[in-house]
Design a protein around this motif. Structure first.
Motif, PDB file in Angstrom:
ATOM      1  N   VAL A  22       0.830  -1.248  -0.266  1.00 17.64           N
ATOM      2  CA  VAL A  22       0.303   0.050   0.032  1.00 17.64           C
ATOM      3  C   VAL A  22       0.973   1.175  -0.084  1.00 17.64           C
ATOM      4  O   VAL A  22       1.679   1.331   1.017  1.00 17.64           O
ATOM      5  CB  VAL A  22      -0.870   0.081   1.238  1.00 17.64           C
ATOM      6  CG1 VAL A  22      -1.699   1.253   1.140  1.00 17.64           C
ATOM      7  CG2 VAL A  22      -1.927  -1.197   1.240  1.00 17.64           C
ATOM      8  N   TYR A  23       0.833   2.040  -0.959  1.00 22.05           N
ATOM      9  CA  TYR A  23       1.521   3.388  -1.277  1.00 22.05           C
ATOM     10  C   TYR A  23       0.737   4.494  -1.034  1.00 22.05           C
ATOM     11  O   TYR A  23      -0.312   4.776  -1.470  1.00 22.05           O
ATOM     12  CB  TYR A  23       2.431   3.320  -2.501  1.00 22.05           C
ATOM     13  CG  TYR A  23       3.187   1.995  -2.844  1.00 22.05           C
ATOM     14  CD1 TYR A  23       4.295   1.895  -2.010  1.00 22.05           C
ATOM     15  CD2 TYR A  23       2.739   1.043  -3.539  1.00 22.05           C
ATOM     16  CE1 TYR A  23       5.210   0.644  -2.459  1.00 22.05           C
ATOM     17  CE2 TYR A  23       3.533  -0.062  -3.894  1.00 22.05           C
ATOM     18  CZ  TYR A  23       4.896  -0.298  -3.214  1.00 22.05           C
ATOM     19  OH  TYR A  23       5.722  -1.177  -3.508  1.00 22.05           O
ATOM     20  N   GLU A  24       1.311   5.628  -0.306  1.00 13.65           N
ATOM     21  CA  GLU A  24       0.427   6.752   0.118  1.00 13.65           C
ATOM     22  C   GLU A  24       1.535   7.886  -0.383  1.00 13.65           C
ATOM     23  O   GLU A  24       2.855   7.910  -0.006  1.00 13.65           O
ATOM     24  CB  GLU A  24       0.150   6.901   1.444  1.00 13.65           C
ATOM     25  CG  GLU A  24      -0.714   5.795   1.981  1.00 13.65           C
ATOM     26  CD  GLU A  24      -1.312   6.126   3.551  1.00 13.65           C
ATOM     27  OE1 GLU A  24      -1.915   7.257   3.447  1.00 13.65           O
ATOM     28  OE2 GLU A  24      -1.157   5.234   4.306  1.00 13.65           O
ATOM     29  N   ASP A  25       1.172   8.831  -1.323  1.00 17.89           N
ATOM     30  CA  ASP A  25       1.939   9.904  -1.897  1.00 17.89           C
ATOM     31  C   ASP A  25       0.829  11.016  -2.002  1.00 17.89           C
ATOM     32  O   ASP A  25      -0.238  10.820  -2.113  1.00 17.89           O
ATOM     33  CB  ASP A  25       2.415   9.374  -3.435  1.00 17.89           C
ATOM     34  CG  ASP A  25       3.136   8.225  -3.257  1.00 17.89           C
ATOM     35  OD1 ASP A  25       4.377   8.370  -2.812  1.00 17.89           O
ATOM     36  OD2 ASP A  25       2.855   7.311  -3.763  1.00 17.89           O
ATOM     37  N   LYS A  26       1.609  12.117  -2.062  1.00 16.19           N
ATOM     38  CA  LYS A  26       0.766  13.377  -1.790  1.00 16.19           C
ATOM     39  C   LYS A  26       1.519  14.251  -3.055  1.00 16.19           C
ATOM     40  O   LYS A  26       2.617  14.414  -3.240  1.00 16.19           O
ATOM     41  CB  LYS A  26       1.123  14.181  -0.688  1.00 16.19           C
ATOM     42  CG  LYS A  26       0.278  15.552  -0.320  1.00 16.19           C
ATOM     43  CD  LYS A  26       0.804  16.038   1.083  1.00 16.19           C
ATOM     44  CE  LYS A  26       0.142  17.283   1.383  1.00 16.19           C
ATOM     45  NZ  LYS A  26       0.501  17.841   2.602  1.00 16.19           N
ATOM     46  N   PHE A  27       0.456  15.020  -3.962  1.00 13.12           N
ATOM     47  CA  PHE A  27       1.012  15.735  -4.950  1.00 13.12           C
ATOM     48  C   PHE A  27       0.353  16.925  -4.906  1.00 13.12           C
ATOM     49  O   PHE A  27      -0.619  17.403  -4.386  1.00 13.12           O
ATOM     50  CB  PHE A  27       0.337  15.059  -6.404  1.00 13.12           C
ATOM     51  CG  PHE A  27       0.965  13.698  -6.355  1.00 13.12           C
ATOM     52  CD1 PHE A  27       2.239  13.487  -7.151  1.00 13.12           C
ATOM     53  CD2 PHE A  27       0.485  12.646  -5.919  1.00 13.12           C
ATOM     54  CE1 PHE A  27       2.572  12.225  -7.120  1.00 13.12           C
ATOM     55  CE2 PHE A  27       0.753  11.084  -5.959  1.00 13.12           C
ATOM     56  CZ  PHE A  27       2.070  11.100  -6.404  1.00 13.12           C
TER      57      PHE A  27
END
Length: 763
Positions: free
Chosen positions: A194-199
């Motif tokens: 599970v990958y969490e990223d912010k843009f």
């Protein structure tokens, strides 16, 4: 009724029908409209970001030379409603209680000349009580943030289908929340990773060369409007609500628009011009400067948080998204943009679970609204960036990762939705091959790929068209699609000429006027050919059949024995001139055959947006870049973009649309950013707002128009013109990481950000 579905080859590269007018300078835009006794209007704007309007005195301005009317909040008793908007009626014609951004409208003056109107503005006395401002999303969401609207404006939530919902004012400084969910959220627990990223997506301006402009001739009994507007009929409806007039007493004229890119929808300059006209008893022209355009409508900046669950072999499983759109001081079309950004964030991939919340956050900055591909630029930027990041984390080639998870031709986007009408893998392989995705490159050179994705055509968008054929066999088309430069008139004339087998020079489009033109919801969402085109084709086929039925009765044969070509009735080797047949039956005055066509996607509650998507607009993109490690400067060496037109009605126009869109994507990727110092816009003019120059065009730039043939429009066509912009920014970011191993998650991809990331990497 026989529907003609074949497209003849009659001058694929023939000039656009508007080419001569536009290149000779004789084309008429709204800025060219001049009426007798016309006055000129100017607007007094706020110099502070957030303040209570304590007092306003316009007495000196009213007495100024040349002035015929001064509009302030004291005059709003002359309208039925002082506020306007799409879902939420929160924007005042002029300020009533508060000023909510630098540039907000305080008052307006109508005078004999613009100079006299400007001079009168300086005489207006204003007393303000300054309030604490909220300059951005984080400040607006803080617990101690002041509230932009203490009382809830009038608002509605449209009807949604399965899995989708909307909420008005779910919390302070959030005017709207769009939510969509399908599948089982517990499936995240079964994912291998599970990958969490912010843009971050920057705020941009449409920078259309023709400014916002309206000419209004209004009384208490009737109103005529000339407006640079993309949706004359909804504008008529909103003006009727504001002024308390029935729609049959309001006439809106449409003309060529010198660029809009989504900003010229709904009310902008129209209510002020119309009210000043009413007050003065004279026609009034309100034409904003380009600098004022920056204060009128922008593209949403955004924060996008993605949580994506995948299996170790790269199979996509689940995606949860939180999107925060900076709506600025007023809601404008933010709820619509939230729908699209929230709905499109999964991208063109297969998921077992999707969960999205998209918030419209109010700040003390310029209002934000639709922008080319609205919602798509933000969602594609984040989605396609994270897809690449996941591929690198798993050690899977990003191209193969996409291939593995792409929806197949005909496969529904989500449950209840229409199926894909493009072969996504075919387009992906095309741009990958053209960019040379797998070949080795020099140091600091990299390649990236991306797929822009949006539902197109306008959900629940009705379109009417009328085709009339005169005694001589010449045709007149009446439809409400506005020519914004996208080639709509050329395409619609071609549809009619193909079906009636007429040379395009024998088909004309009547000027748009809401009193005479059949209804159209608006020119947006790439819907011209896919939606209006179906209405036009239906009208053309109906009028063709009506003519042949008439001719069959005159000749005494069956309809299927006849054909219509070049204004003559053909029966085998015989030719019967239509004009002689008409005059022989109707007399020397002749006759006119007229038929209407209508199209609308059917309602279906199983579809999340209450009506299935008419078509899917896909933009495939690939970029090769060179990154200078000493400065962080990114140079795009090669750019490849491709869109699927289904069937290109005019290939050269399609190519031009994709190329123009791609260069807007280059601006989005590398340059464009409305910069604020607190709530003050510091680059709100065409000189300091950086857009791509001719020198920024990639030295190797290729656009490819695919014709996969699966579109719903005439001859298998689909809408295009937005998709070519969507993949560029993420493709460039992906190429930067391929080149130098740093990931930039905030637009624009400036040298400063790249250089800083390289320093951190070396650190």
């Amino acid at each position: 009724m026989t529907i003609n579905t074949t497209l003849r080859t009659i001058g694929d590269h023939a000039p656009r029908v508007d080419a001569k007018e536009k290149t000779s300078g004789t084309a008429i835009y709204t800025v060219d409209i001049v009426l007798p006794r016309m006055l000129h209007a100017k607007i007094l704007r706020s110099a502070v970001g957030h303040a209570r309007l304590v007092n306003i005195n316009v007495d000196k301005a009213i007495s100024a030379p040349g002035v015929h009317a001064v509009l302030s909040r004291e005059n709003l008793d002359q309208v039925a409603s002082s506020h306007y908007g799409y879902f939420i009626k929160d924007q005042p014609i002029v300020a009533t209680d508060k000023l909510r951004y630098e540039g907000d409208t305080i008052a307006a003056v109508a005078a004999e000349t613009e100079a006299e109107a400007d001079a009168a503005l300086a005489l207006i006395e204003v007393e303000l009580e300054e309030l604490t401002s909220v300059p951005d999303i984080d400040a607006a969401l803080a617990d101690n943030a002041p509230e932009l609207f203490e009382e809830a404006p009038i608002g509605v939530v449209p009807k949604y289908g399965t899995g989708a919902s909307g909420i008005l004012r779910p919390q302070k400084n959030i005017c709207y929340l769009f939510r969509y969910e399908t599948g089982d959220k517990n499936i995240f627990n079964k994912c291998d990773h599970v990958y969490e990223d912010k843009f971050h997506f920057s705020r941009m301006h449409h920078l259309h060369l023709e400014p916002f402009v309206t000419v209004a001739d209004a009384t208490k009994e009737r109103m005529e409007i000339w407006s640079s507007c993309q949706n004359p009929f909804p504008l008529r409806k909103e003006l009727g609500r504001i002024f308390g007039l029935p729609e049959n007493l309001i006439s809106v004229n449409g003309s060529y628009i010198g660029g809009g890119f989504g900003s010229k929808n709904n009310c902008k300059t129209e209510p002020i011009a119309a009210l000043l006209s009413r007050m003065s008893g004279r026609p009034v022209r309100l034409c904003l400067s380009m600098e004022e355009g920056f204060l009128t409508n922008t593209q949403h900046s955004a924060i996008l948080k993605l949580k994506t669950g995948v299996m170790k072999d790269g199979t996509f499983v689940a995606r949860k998204s939180e999107i925060f759109l900076d709506s600025g001081a007023y809601s404008d079309a933010s709820p619509l943009v939230a729908e699209k950004a929230g709905y499109r964030i999964p991208g063109p991939y297969r998921w077992r679970h999707i969960e999205t919340d998209c918030f419209c956050v109010m700040t003390n900055t310029s209002p934000a609204g639709p922008f080319r591909g609205f919602g798509g630029p933000q969602s594609t930027w984040a989605s396609e960036s994270q897809v690449d990041m996941i591929g690198r984390r798993l050690g899977i080639n990003p191209l193969e990762l996409r291939r593995k998870n792409l929806l197949k031709l005909g496969e529904p986007f989500v449950p209840g939705e229409s199926g894909m009408d493009s072969d996504l893998a075919e387009g992906l392989d095309l741009v990958a091959r053209e960019i040379g995705f797998s070949k080795k490159r020099p140091t600091n050179h990299g390649v990236g790929i991306s797929i822009g994705f949006k539902d197109g055509g306008g959900v629940n968008k009705p379109a009417l068209a009328r085709v009339k054929v005169a005694t001589s066999g010449d045709a007149i088309l009446q439809c409400g699609t506005i020519e914004i430069g996208q080639g709509a008139n050329t395409a619609m004339i071609r549809v009619v000429s193909e079906i009636l087998k007429l040379d395009p020079s024998r088909v004309t489009i009547a000027p748009i006027n809401t009193d005479h033109t059949p209804y159209d919801q608006g020119t947006n969402a790439s819907s011209g050919v896919a939606v209006m085109g179906q209405a036009v084709a239906l009208a053309a086929n109906k009028v063709r059949n009506a003519i042949l039925e008439f001719a069959a009765r005159q000749i005494g044969c069956q309809l299927n024995e006849l054909d219509l070509e070049d204004g003559s009735i053909r029966k085998g080797n015989e030719a019967h001139p239509l004009n002689l047949m008409v005059m022989g039956y109707y007399g020397g005055t002749g006759f006119e055959f007229s038929e209407d066509g209508f199209f609308k996607s059917p309602n279906d509650h199983e579809a999340p947006l209450e009506s299935p998507c008419v078509f899917w607009e896909i933009g495939w993109g690939a970029a090769e870049v060179d990154v200078d490690p000493e400065t962080g400067k990114v140079t795009i060496l090669k750019l490849v973009v491709s869109g699927d037109a289904g069937k290109a009605i005019h290939p050269l126009v399609c190519q031009g649309q994709d190329e123009g869109a791609a260069m807007m994507g280059v601006g989005q990727a590398l340059f464009e950013n409305m910069r604020y110092d607190g709530v003050g816009l510091v680059n709100g003019d065409p000189l300091s707002y950086r857009v791509p120059l001719a020198s920024d065009m990639p030295r190797d730039f290729l656009s490819i128009t695919q014709e996969q043939g699966h579109g719903p429009g005439p001859f298998g066509s689909k809408g295009m013109g937005e998709g070519g912009m969507l993949p560029v920014a993420s493709a460039v970011a992906n190429a930067i990481e391929d080149a130098v191993g740093v990931r930039i998650t905030e637009l624009p991809l400036s040298p400063q950000k790249v250089f800083s990331a390289l320093k951190d990497k070396a650190g």
